[in-house]
Design a protein around this motif. Structure first.
Motif, PDB file in Angstrom:
ATOM      1  N   ARG A 118       0.857  -1.158  -0.044  1.00 10.93           N
ATOM      2  CA  ARG A 118       0.162  -0.041   0.187  1.00 10.93           C
ATOM      3  C   ARG A 118       0.729   1.382   0.067  1.00 10.93           C
ATOM      4  O   ARG A 118       0.660   2.193  -0.867  1.00 10.93           O
ATOM      5  CB  ARG A 118      -1.135  -0.149   1.331  1.00 10.93           C
ATOM      6  N   ARG A 119       2.160   1.308   0.869  1.00 11.44           N
ATOM      7  CA  ARG A 119       2.817   2.360   0.885  1.00 11.44           C
ATOM      8  C   ARG A 119       3.537   2.526  -0.470  1.00 11.44           C
ATOM      9  O   ARG A 119       3.699   3.740  -0.906  1.00 11.44           O
ATOM     10  CB  ARG A 119       3.869   2.165   2.123  1.00 11.44           C
ATOM     11  N   LEU A 120       3.913   1.396  -1.115  1.00 14.59           N
ATOM     12  CA  LEU A 120       4.589   1.465  -2.431  1.00 14.59           C
ATOM     13  C   LEU A 120       3.512   2.043  -3.443  1.00 14.59           C
ATOM     14  O   LEU A 120       3.917   3.100  -4.222  1.00 14.59           O
ATOM     15  CB  LEU A 120       5.105   0.227  -2.882  1.00 14.59           C
ATOM     16  N   ARG A 121       2.410   1.505  -3.397  1.00 10.80           N
ATOM     17  CA  ARG A 121       1.547   2.521  -4.450  1.00 10.80           C
ATOM     18  C   ARG A 121       1.149   3.895  -4.260  1.00 10.80           C
ATOM     19  O   ARG A 121       1.228   4.542  -5.177  1.00 10.80           O
ATOM     20  CB  ARG A 121       0.161   1.477  -4.351  1.00 10.80           C
ATOM     21  N   ARG A 122       1.208   4.029  -3.023  1.00  8.40           N
ATOM     22  CA  ARG A 122       1.017   5.589  -2.484  1.00  8.40           C
ATOM     23  C   ARG A 122       2.155   6.335  -2.984  1.00  8.40           C
ATOM     24  O   ARG A 122       2.136   7.594  -3.360  1.00  8.40           O
ATOM     25  CB  ARG A 122       0.773   5.739  -0.998  1.00  8.40           C
TER      26      ARG A 122
END
Length: 125
Positions: A118-122
């Motif tokens: 999720r952090r990577l996508r953000r």
């Protein structure tokens, strides 16, 4: 399912289940140890009674020793049956705790991975 919140919720439930299973295992082991201790105390009492009776030539002492021996044999048999049941329960609880522990670990790893994804996508957006 890759929603970090849902995975985290499952991980929390799995952690609670793990704690409950580990506690149940500990309680079952404690019960088995307690029964084993009672068997040991009974064996000690019988050995002491036999030692005392061996020093005496009194027929009443011998009769009392025999009666105590029969009673302690019956008690030991009853306690041994309970010990076998307690050990079987402890083994089942151990297996359940192992399974719950594994599930909790896997869900915790999935939670960390989903959160990292999720952090990577953000970060990419």
């Amino acid at each position: 399912m890759t929603d970090p919140r849902r995975i985290a919720a499952l991980a929390r439930l799995a952690a609670l289940r793990k704690e409950a299973e580990v506690a149940a295992f500990a309680m079952a082991k404690r019960q088995a140890r307690t029964i084993g201790t009672r068997i040991g105390a009974l064996d000690e009492a019988l050995a002491e009674a036999r030692q005392g009776a061996a020093l005496s030539t009194d027929p009443a002492t011998a009769a009392a020793q025999d009666a105590f021996g029969r009673w302690s044999d019956a008690q030991r048999l009853r306690l041994t049956e309970r010990l076998l049941e307690a050990e079987a329960l402890a083994e089942a609880r151990r297996d359940a705790a192992r399974l719950a522990f594994g599930r909790a670990e896997v869900l915790q790893r999935l939670t960390r991975k989903a959160e990292a994804d999720r952090r990577l996508r953000r970060a990419k957006s």
